[in-house]
Design an enzyme around this catalytic site. Structure first.
Site, PDB file in Angstrom:
ATOM      1  CG  PHE A  82     -10.124  -9.560  11.368  1.00  0.00           C
ATOM      2  CD1 PHE A  82      -8.893  -9.980  11.855  1.00  0.00           C
ATOM      3  CD2 PHE A  82     -10.360  -9.626   9.995  1.00  0.00           C
ATOM      4  CE1 PHE A  82      -7.918 -10.455  10.995  1.00  0.00           C
ATOM      5  CE2 PHE A  82      -9.388 -10.114   9.134  1.00  0.00           C
ATOM      6  CZ  PHE A  82      -8.159 -10.521   9.632  1.00  0.00           C
ATOM      7  CD  GLN A  83      -7.613  -7.302   7.669  1.00  0.00           C
ATOM      8  OE1 GLN A  83      -8.520  -7.091   6.871  1.00  0.00           O
ATOM      9  NE2 GLN A  83      -6.446  -7.824   7.300  1.00  0.00           N
ATOM     10  CE  LYS A 115     -17.170  -6.864   3.528  1.00  0.00           C
ATOM     11  NZ  LYS A 115     -16.458  -8.082   3.989  1.00  0.00           N
ATOM     12  CD  GLU A 139      -1.723  -2.371   1.705  1.00  0.00           C
ATOM     13  OE1 GLU A 139      -2.602  -3.257   1.754  1.00  0.00           O
ATOM     14  OE2 GLU A 139      -0.544  -2.564   2.106  1.00  0.00           O
ATOM     15  CG  MET A 169      22.350  12.719   3.947  1.00  0.00           C
ATOM     16  SD  MET A 169      23.479  13.877   3.121  1.00  0.00           S
ATOM     17  CE  MET A 169      22.467  14.393   1.738  1.00  0.00           C
TER      18      MET A 169
END
Length: 616
Positions: free
Chosen positions: A137-138, A187, A75, A503
């Site tokens: 969940f999630q 959802k 993602e 760096m």
């Protein structure tokens, strides 16, 4: 919701034919309504990964002929690709993820877009509305998590709210100071039956970005410009966001004032123009850094007096009056008090400033900067950007990047990661046009280059896109090369491989007595052993080939041009070139963190002697 800094002024989203849609009311699911809404606001590309909570949206997306979905491998890659798409096209970038970890993986690119004012809409699935707050969940409170790093965000729990929310999200992201907007959709809202009609009625009370500057402030700014002896036009990324580069060129040539373009503004004014004195900041050109320090007037246009530019703030530009023009009123006076504050879109500000300066000239008030240019030209000649070739005959990273820029086709887009290679790409590639330089400026996000290049190429398929990456950055997001290979997105990647976090290693060299703690990336842990020592882990050529790319390696200056030419000639697949470079190369000039810009070093131990200047 607050309005926050510089950008183009776009109309509210309308139907694709440019006029209000006359579509009749349709009976659809919330998910179908979402895809229809994306089609109507003109979103043609979405970068994302499906998962449980967002899955209902993926079914109708399969039937869309107007929205292309690109399945990324992480993602974070979706978010940076949306940024690259937006920066290269000027349109709103779109990314999509599911709830919980899918959404939290977008946090870094959302923060990146927020810092760099990139117009982006992130759409996330959320658990069913009745489960919100139950640690389902999630589940993650992505609206709460991203509140400080979005321009605005929405939680949608009713299907009928989807079209209005999408329209408002795109409007907010693209107007005023551009930025990221998050739309979190439960959802059950995606699954519910609803009706769809377009356009929806938008309701954004209090959101009224000021684009037209105040005439009195413009006149005062013009008066100061013509009275100044040592003015500098300090140009930030807002000029690019506003599409104001033509107006900037007119103002610069009208006044004859020097122009400095920040890291976020490269390409806003041609690097080759005689009025351009370089990039300011911690690793800016000596001339640009010193011009700001010695100036008696700074005209800041779409810039925010970032700490990388100012150095120690209380010692920055001690002689200068400040004209600060920005579309975000919160930026004006935040770091440096403005003598003339101007709130407005950079394009409108510049157009009005041109007229006001012309009026001053008509009245006989013309600035005399001849002594100032004598100083500037002397500094330019004495302290030009440059680099030394390694004595052992190995590749100079600066030379690699410079030759990529010189051999690339016209209108090539460059996306850089973060670190030494980013600064070398800023210095040694010439940027003549807008939307040719993409980088993570404010957040400094390693891993930006490959997915951002992917997004840029998806949005500009006819342009060559080079990602200039470091071996450290490349190992964070290189999985998106698989996405490129499978979706016919033939980017080119230059890995500036010095075997270290370059760096950070430079700082360890300068400030930590060469104690190289955890900055060596190659297989040998002896800092003296170069990246070519021992077995390469990973072998970037084999890794890239495994992901469907053409992979090349270059270790000698004698091979350099031929390898770059070969990479430029391959346009049917992604190309990765592993450039094995000298690990001790450093970025100069440099202003050490926390010190005054007066202490700029042209090279290690070399403090410029500016002699008698116009302010003496």
């Amino acid at each position: 919701m607050t309005e926050q800094a510089t950008g183009a002024h776009h109309p509210q989203p309308r139907a694709r034919n440019g006029g209000p849609s006359t579509a009749s009311v349709e009976h659809v699911t919330g998910a179908q309504s979402l895809i229809r809404s994306l089609e109507e606001v003109g979103a043609d590309t979405v970068f994302g990964i499906p998962g449980g909570a967002i899955l209902p949206a993926y079914d109708p997306m399969m039937d869309s002929t107007r929205v292309r979905h690109i399945l990324v491998r992480h993602e974070q890659g979706a978010g940076h690709a949306a940024e690259g798409y937006a920066q290269a096209t000027g349109k709103v970038g779109v990314c999509m993820a599911t709830s919980g970890p899918g959404a939290t993986n977008l946090v870094t690119p959302i923060a990146d877009a927020h810092m760099d004012s990139v117009p982006m809409v992130a759409i996330t699935g959320q658990v069913a509305s009745k489960a919100i707050g139950t640690d389902a969940f999630q589940e993650a409170d992505i609206c709460g998590i991203t509140m400080p790093i979005t321009k605005h965000n929405f939680l949608v729990t009713k299907a009928e709210d989807i079209p209005r929310t999408i329209a408002e999200a795109f409007h907010i992201a693209s107007t005023g100071r551009p930025g990221p907007v998050l739309v979190d959709i439960a959802k059950d809202a995606l699954q519910a039956e609803t009706t769809f009609s377009w356009p929806p009625t938008q309701d954004l009370p209090g959101y009224r970005p000021v684009t037209k500057p105040h005439a009195k402030q413009i006149r005062e700014a013009a008066r100061l410009i013509t009275q100044a002896r040592r003015p500098v036009l300090y140009v930030g990324g807002g000029v690019l966001k506003a599409g104001a580069t033509a107006e900037l060129k007119v103002l610069a040539e009208l006044t004859g004032a020097p122009v400095t373009t920040t890291l976020m503004a490269l390409g806003a004014f041609p690097d080759s123009h005689p009025l351009h004195v370089g990039m300011p900041g911690m690793h800016g050109s000596v001339t640009a850094v010193t011009a700001l320090q010695k100036a008696d007037l700074i005209v800041a246009l779409g810039a925010r007096f970032d700490d990388r530019v100012t150095g120690k703030l209380d010692s920055f530009a001690p002689y200068a009056k400040i004209v600060h023009a920005d579309i975000d009123p919160a930026e004006i006076g935040k770091n440096r008090t403005a003598d003339v504050p101007i709130v407005g879109d950079a394009r409108e500000v510049l157009a009005d400033l041109v007229q006001a300066v012309q009026a001053e000239h008509t009245d006989g008030h013309v600035g005399d900067y001849s002594a100032w240019w004598q100083d500037l030209n002397r500094w330019r000649e004495t302290y030009p950007l440059g680099y030394d070739q390694p004595a052992d005959g190995t590749l100079s990273p600066q030379q690699v990047i410079q030759r990529i820029g010189q051999l690339a086709p016209e209108d090539t887009i460059y996306a850089a990661g973060v670190g030494q290679h980013q600064m070398w790409a800023a210095h040694f590639i010439e940027y003549e046009k807008p939307a040719t330089w993409l980088n993570s400026g404010g957040a400094g996000t390693m891993g930006y280059a490959v997915p951002a290049a992917m997004g840029a190429k998806a949005g500009q398929p006819d342009r060559t896109v080079w990602a200039i990456d470091g071996d450290g950055c490349f190992q964070m997001t290189n999985q998106e090369l698989t996405t490129c290979a499978l979706n016919n997105i033939p980017i080119k990647v230059a890995i500036i491989n010095n075997g270290a976090l370059g760096m950070v290693r430079q700082w360890q060299t300068l400030f930590y007595n060469q104690r190289y703690s955890n900055t060596v990336l190659h297989s040998g842990q002896d800092a003296a052993e170069g990246p070519s020592g021992g077995t390469r882990v990973p072998d970037f050529v084999k890794l890239s080939e495994a992901m469907g790319c053409v992979a090349l390696r270059c270790e000698s200056p004698d091979e350099l041009d031929a390898v770059i030419a070969k990479a430029n000639a391959i346009n049917d697949r992604p190309v990765v070139v592993d450039f094995i470079v000298h690990e001790d190369a450093q970025v100069w000039p440099m202003v050490a963190a926390g010190t005054s810009n007066d202490e700029v070093m042209a090279a290690l131990g070399v403090r410029p002697d500016f002699g008698d200047s116009a302010d003496d």
